[in-house]
Motif scaffolding. Structure first.
Motif, short mmCIF file in Angstrom:
data_model
loop_
_atom_site.label_atom_id
_atom_site.label_comp_id
_atom_site.label_asym_id
_atom_site.label_seq_id
_atom_site.Cartn_x
_atom_site.Cartn_y
_atom_site.Cartn_z
N ASP A 9 0.89 -1.48 0.07
CA ASP A 9 -0.30 -0.31 0.24
C ASP A 9 0.69 1.21 0.19
O ASP A 9 0.26 1.93 -0.57
CB ASP A 9 -0.99 -0.18 1.21
N GLU A 10 2.09 1.10 -0.12
CA GLU A 10 3.11 2.33 0.19
C GLU A 10 3.67 2.82 -0.43
O GLU A 10 3.43 4.46 -1.49
CB GLU A 10 4.26 2.10 1.70
N VAL A 11 3.58 1.77 -1.67
CA VAL A 11 4.23 2.39 -3.00
C VAL A 11 2.82 2.44 -3.98
O VAL A 11 3.33 2.94 -4.53
CB VAL A 11 4.33 0.50 -3.69
N ILE A 12 1.86 1.57 -3.60
CA ILE A 12 0.49 2.11 -4.61
C ILE A 12 0.23 3.53 -3.73
O ILE A 12 -0.11 4.23 -5.30
CB ILE A 12 -0.79 1.56 -4.29
N GLY A 13 0.36 4.16 -2.81
CA GLY A 13 0.21 5.84 -2.71
C GLY A 13 1.26 6.34 -2.90
O GLY A 13 0.86 7.53 -3.40
N LEU A 14 2.20 6.11 -2.96
CA LEU A 14 3.18 6.48 -3.55
C LEU A 14 2.91 7.23 -5.51
O LEU A 14 3.47 8.15 -6.12
CB LEU A 14 5.19 5.86 -3.83
N GLY A 27 13.88 -7.31 -7.86
CA GLY A 27 13.34 -6.66 -9.07
C GLY A 27 11.93 -6.88 -9.22
O GLY A 27 11.86 -6.28 -10.27
N TYR A 28 11.44 -6.90 -8.01
CA TYR A 28 9.92 -6.15 -7.46
C TYR A 28 10.10 -5.40 -6.23
O TYR A 28 10.74 -5.80 -6.00
CB TYR A 28 8.92 -7.71 -7.70
N PHE A 29 8.70 -4.96 -6.40
CA PHE A 29 8.48 -3.93 -5.35
C PHE A 29 8.71 -4.04 -4.07
O PHE A 29 9.03 -4.28 -3.15
CB PHE A 29 7.23 -2.90 -5.47
N CYS A 30 7.87 -5.25 -3.50
CA CYS A 30 7.92 -5.73 -2.36
C CYS A 30 7.55 -7.52 -2.72
O CYS A 30 6.89 -7.96 -3.03
CB CYS A 30 5.74 -5.73 -1.84
N GLY A 31 8.96 -8.29 -2.19
CA GLY A 31 8.79 -9.87 -2.08
C GLY A 31 9.36 -9.69 -3.46
O GLY A 31 9.31 -9.52 -4.15
N ASP A 32 9.68 -11.28 -3.31
CA ASP A 32 10.12 -11.54 -4.74
C ASP A 32 9.09 -12.07 -6.11
O ASP A 32 9.90 -13.19 -7.36
CB ASP A 32 11.37 -13.10 -4.07
N LYS A 33 8.12 -11.91 -5.97
CA LYS A 33 7.55 -12.44 -7.03
C LYS A 33 6.06 -10.71 -7.33
O LYS A 33 5.67 -10.29 -6.92
CB LYS A 33 6.40 -13.79 -6.94
N PRO A 34 5.97 -10.25 -8.05
CA PRO A 34 4.70 -9.54 -8.43
C PRO A 34 3.61 -9.76 -7.62
O PRO A 34 2.97 -10.58 -7.29
CB PRO A 34 4.57 -9.32 -9.89
N THR A 35 3.54 -8.17 -6.94
CA THR A 35 2.18 -8.18 -6.31
C THR A 35 1.23 -6.66 -7.26
O THR A 35 1.76 -6.03 -8.17
CB THR A 35 2.43 -7.78 -4.93
N ILE A 36 0.13 -6.67 -6.85
CA ILE A 36 -0.28 -5.15 -7.17
C ILE A 36 0.13 -4.73 -7.67
O ILE A 36 0.30 -2.84 -8.32
CB ILE A 36 -1.63 -5.20 -6.76
N ALA A 37 1.23 -3.97 -6.08
CA ALA A 37 2.62 -2.68 -6.10
C ALA A 37 2.77 -3.36 -7.71
O ALA A 37 3.19 -1.42 -8.42
CB ALA A 37 3.55 -2.71 -5.30
N ASP A 38 3.55 -3.77 -8.20
CA ASP A 38 4.20 -4.27 -9.69
C ASP A 38 2.92 -3.37 -10.39
O ASP A 38 3.76 -2.99 -11.17
CB ASP A 38 5.19 -5.45 -9.41
#
Length: 228
Positions: free
Chosen positions: A91-96, A160-171
């Motif tokens: 959510d922090e990345v989404i907020g940014l 290589g991803y924003f949160c963790g080692d696989k894609p999330t909604i932030a990516d």
């Protein structure tokens, strides 16, 4: 029986694209309804808040707000974790990204609603001159500042991803932002503006190379580009 999902938006990327990507990455089938701008006038008063996108589940009354849809689809597809701390990081990345969108938005709306920014009736040329000034200013300062924040988040993540080692909604949200900036459709913002950020560039290439996303954009290439 599996639920059915219908996402309704214009035939551009815009506010619905992050939700489309979450459906694709989550491997969830959905109807991707595209509305003609010409038909929107008649449709607008019938929508909950006079805006698109809309999401209908099992044919029920549609819900609005793309951020709500993104989190819902993310939960369905394993792209938005139950763990509160991990969700907070996303959510922090989404907020940014939302802050970035708010910063860029006036340079769009000045063309449609100059009165929102204290201007009276303006000619098309006057609006374009104001937009050019706004865009030139943010391209020199604010956009690079935000790109630096995103670059630093990737450096901290190290995967290589924003949160963790696989894609999330932030990516999903950051990919849509990068596609918009790289599209060349934003007058006075160079399409090369992200090129000086190596981690963001690698992230873009990694995301665009994921099979579900690559297939999505191969199909899209036939009938539209990255819309504003």
């Amino acid at each position: 029986q599996m639920p059915t999902y219908k996402l309704t938006y214009f035939n551009i990327e815009g506010a619905a694209e992050k939700v489309r990507l979450a459906f694709k990455l989550g491997g969830i089938d959905f109807e991707d309804e595209r509305v003609d701008f010409a038909a929107w006038g008649e449709m607008k008063p019938k929508t909950p808040f006079g805006q698109l996108p809309l999401l209908s589940i099992d044919g029920k009354a549609p819900v609005a707000q793309s951020g709500a849809m993104l989190r819902y689809v993310g939960r369905l597809g394993g792209l938005y974790p139950q763990d509160p701390e991990k969700a907070l990081e996303i959510d922090e990345v989404i907020g940014l990204d939302e802050d970035f969108s708010r910063m860029v938005a006036p340079s769009f709306y000045i063309m449609r609603s100059p009165q929102m920014y204290g201007h009276g009736d303006l000619t098309e040329d006057e609006k374009k001159a104001i937009q050019a000034k706004m865009r030139t200013a943010i391209a020199a300062d604010e956009i690079p500042r935000f790109l630096g924040y995103f670059e630093a988040k990737l450096a901290k993540s190290g995967t290589g991803y924003f949160c963790g080692d696989k894609p999330t909604i932030a990516d999903c949200v950051v990919l849509v932002m990068l596609r918009t900036l790289k599209s060349g459709r934003l007058d006075h913002i160079p399409a090369t503006i992200t090129d000086s950020k190596p981690l963001l560039t690698a992230f873009y290439d990694r995301m665009m190379g994921l099979p579900a996303i690559a297939a999505h954009y191969k199909k899209e290439a036939g009938h539209r580009g990255a819309g504003e």
